[in-house]
Write a protein that holds these residues in place. Structure first.
Motif, PDB file in Angstrom:
ATOM      1  N   LEU A  42       0.836  -1.199   0.000  1.00  0.00           N
ATOM      2  CA  LEU A  42       0.000   0.000   0.000  1.00  0.00           C
ATOM      3  C   LEU A  42       0.874   1.254   0.000  1.00  0.00           C
ATOM      4  N   ARG A  46       1.210   4.085  -3.043  1.00  0.00           N
ATOM      5  CA  ARG A  46       0.858   5.477  -2.781  1.00  0.00           C
ATOM      6  C   ARG A  46       2.047   6.418  -2.897  1.00  0.00           C
ATOM      7  N   ARG A 147     -17.140   2.503   0.306  1.00  0.00           N
ATOM      8  CA  ARG A 147     -16.107   2.683   1.325  1.00  0.00           C
ATOM      9  C   ARG A 147     -15.098   1.536   1.356  1.00  0.00           C
ATOM     10  N   THR A 149     -12.755   0.721  -0.516  1.00  0.00           N
ATOM     11  CA  THR A 149     -11.384   1.033  -0.917  1.00  0.00           C
ATOM     12  C   THR A 149     -10.596   1.700   0.210  1.00  0.00           C
ATOM     13  N   GLN A 150     -11.251   1.926   1.353  1.00  0.00           N
ATOM     14  CA  GLN A 150     -10.548   2.456   2.511  1.00  0.00           C
ATOM     15  C   GLN A 150     -10.005   1.298   3.347  1.00  0.00           C
ATOM     16  N   PRO A 151      -8.789   1.436   3.896  1.00  0.00           N
ATOM     17  CA  PRO A 151      -8.209   0.343   4.692  1.00  0.00           C
ATOM     18  C   PRO A 151      -9.125  -0.111   5.809  1.00  0.00           C
ATOM     19  N   GLU A 153     -12.006  -1.462   5.797  1.00  0.00           N
ATOM     20  CA  GLU A 153     -13.460  -1.405   5.604  1.00  0.00           C
ATOM     21  C   GLU A 153     -13.951  -2.767   5.122  1.00  0.00           C
ATOM     22  N   LEU A 168      -7.159  -5.101   3.758  1.00  0.00           N
ATOM     23  CA  LEU A 168      -6.432  -4.129   2.951  1.00  0.00           C
ATOM     24  C   LEU A 168      -6.543  -4.403   1.455  1.00  0.00           C
ATOM     25  N   SER A 171      -8.216  -1.681  -0.797  1.00  0.00           N
ATOM     26  CA  SER A 171      -7.508  -0.407  -0.650  1.00  0.00           C
ATOM     27  C   SER A 171      -6.173  -0.458  -1.390  1.00  0.00           C
TER      28      SER A 171
END
Length: 208
Positions: A42, A46, A147, A149-151, A153, A168, A171
């Motif tokens: 991740l 990023r 949601r 794609t948020q860690p 979730e 994960l 995300s």
């Protein structure tokens, strides 16, 4: 920590409680390894545009991911409709794009019911290389799907998968797609299940 466990159980006639505890701790260490690996991927995704860019066939990545998970697909008695084409090419980090496809296939297997189905297709336009992964299942709330794609979730206990799931997966997919200048869309179809579409910049391919 693993070495300490090995030493403990290697002693002559270790207690049964010691062996059982060592087995449980090894499982927990595997989960920690999986979580840390997810964080590292991740963070790398990023960090920015990948420097190790090369033409990559999304269809070939799908074939490899499905082959790697063949045993899990068979164990869950899933029907896979593989419509992946080898002419859907993008350019980027082969390692990250492979992880993106692996995570989408893993998500489709893990969060599926026994005897369910998976449909995977790839295609391309002049501008985009497309990867679509669909699964059947119950009706989902689109606002909650947005949601994912948020860690960390998840969609509740029935979609958390095995206990070792890090939360994960999607995300990481979203970060990899964004790092390659693409778009990720998650849709809860009215008939139930989940459809994930990754649209990446198209390239001519690896013909040279």
């Amino acid at each position: 920590m693993r070495a300490s466990l090995d030493v403990a159980v290697a002693k002559p006639e270790p207690a049964a409680e010691t062996v059982a505890l060592a087995d449980r701790l090894r499982v927990e260490l595997d989960r920690v390894d999986h979580l840390l690996d997810g964080f590292l991927v991740l963070a790398r995704a990023r960090h920015g545009t990948p420097a190790d860019r090369t033409p990559v066939s999304l269809g070939e990545l799908v074939r490899e991911a499905l082959a790697d998970r063949a045993a899990d697909i068979a164990a869950k008695e899933l029907t896979v409709d593989d419509e992946a084409r080898t002419d859907a090419w993008t350019e980027g980090s082969a390692a990250l794009l492979s992880r993106m496809v692996e995570n989408l296939v893993d998500n489709a297997i893990t969060h599926n019911r026994a005897g369910g189905w998976i449909r995977i297709s790839t295609g391309h336009t002049a501008a985009e290389a497309l990867l679509v992964v669909e699964t059947g299942g119950r009706l989902l709330d689109q606002s909650r799907v947005d949601r994912l794609t948020q860690p960390f979730e998840r969609l509740g206990a029935d979609r958390t998968g095995p206990e070792g799931s890090s939360g994960l997966g999607l995300s990481i997919v979203a970060a990899i797609v964004a790092a390659h200048g693409g778009d990720l869309a998650l849709l809860a179809p009215p008939e139930g299940g989940l459809r994930v579409t990754a649209a990446l910049p198209s390239t001519a391919g690896g013909e040279g």
